[in-house]
Enzyme design. Structure first.
Site, mmCIF file in Angstrom:
data_model
loop_
_atom_site.group_PDB
_atom_site.id
_atom_site.type_symbol
_atom_site.label_atom_id
_atom_site.label_comp_id
_atom_site.label_asym_id
_atom_site.label_seq_id
_atom_site.Cartn_x
_atom_site.Cartn_y
_atom_site.Cartn_z
ATOM 1 C CB ILE A 187 -0.911 0.025 1.260
ATOM 2 C CG1 ILE A 187 -1.919 1.250 1.281
ATOM 3 C CG2 ILE A 187 -0.359 -0.208 2.538
ATOM 4 C CD1 ILE A 187 -2.907 0.933 2.577
ATOM 5 C CB SER A 188 1.095 4.286 -2.147
ATOM 6 O OG SER A 188 1.063 3.521 -3.525
#
Ligand code: SAH
Length: 228
Positions: A75-76
């Site tokens: 997940i960024s």
């Protein structure tokens, strides 16, 4: 393989539990680094990031870092999500395509701002998890598709905006094709280290490129690579 049932159970006190961490994240990581668009800040304030990470990583969900989401993907980092969303200059009436649904966090942030969001993902398990997550959270304006994002989503195009959250080594021609004239695309391009590029389609044949910041995304896979 992730235990889906367990992963997607509503967790008690969910939205409220991490309110303070979320506010602190917005102040220290996002506003402090120059993000100003009120729609972006509001969308991030309303999206429970802890619901998009594996349960054992929940306490770290608001940290200043990307996190693993299983399947060798991440997940960024919150700032990067905010930066890319702001770069798209959204008003709310745009049709948006995302390539690389992953956890669905970036998708959910976009879904707070625009009405019509389409997202494609090459990993089947991640698509299923994201779909269930959106359902549980009552996010009904997201359409998901399990496919190779190099091809975009031709049947639904052209799009006003495209956001790519895995890194190809060049800008895919099909994505340029699916962008409306005047439309914008934000995309990380390169090998292990990439540049975040803002593409603007100036007319049917041409586009401009604005190189923004250095970033590190997982590589955009080819269908063949995925099967090996
Ligand atoms: N926006 C996501 C980022 C996930 S990481 C989040 O915040 O959670 C990038 C995602 O792109 C991974 O889920 C990976 O499976 C996906 N991906 C990689 N290559 C792809 C391709 N060719 N087409 C579609 N998705 C791809």
């Amino acid at each position: 393989m992730v235990n889906l049932e367990k992963e997607l159970e509503l967790r008690p006190g969910d939205t409220e539990k991490y309110l303070l961490s979320r506010r602190k994240m917005i102040k220290d990581q996002i506003v402090a680094r120059g993000i100003k668009d009120p729609a972006v800040l509001k969308a991030i304030a309303e999206t429970p990031r802890h619901r998009f990470v594996l349960e054992n990583l929940e306490p770290s969900a608001y940290d200043d870092t990307p996190l693993p989401i299983g399947e060798n993907q991440t997940i960024s980092q919150p700032f990067i999500v905010a930066y890319m969303t702001e770069a798209l200059e959204l008003r709310g009436d745009e049709k948006v395509l995302e390539v690389g649904t992953g956890s669905g966090y970036q998708t959910a942030v976009l879904a707070e701002i625009v009405q019509d969001i389409y997202s494609v993902e090459i990993n089947e398990d991640l698509v299923i998890q994201a779909a269930l997550r959106f359902k549980k959270m009552g996010l009904t304006n997201i359409r998901l598709r399990y496919c190779d994002g190099y091809k975009g989503w031709a049947e639904e195009g052209p799009f006003d905006r495209i956001i790519v959250t895995a890194a190809p080594d060049h800008i895919p021609e099909s994505l340029i094709k699916q962008l409306k004239v005047g439309g914008k695309m934000v995309i990380p391009v390169g090998d292990s280290e990439q540049e975040l590029i803002l593409v603007t389609k100036v007319n049917k044949e041409n586009y401009s490129k604005d190189v923004r910041i250095p970033v590190r995304f997982v590589p955009m896979l080819r269908e063949e690579e995925r099967k090996n």
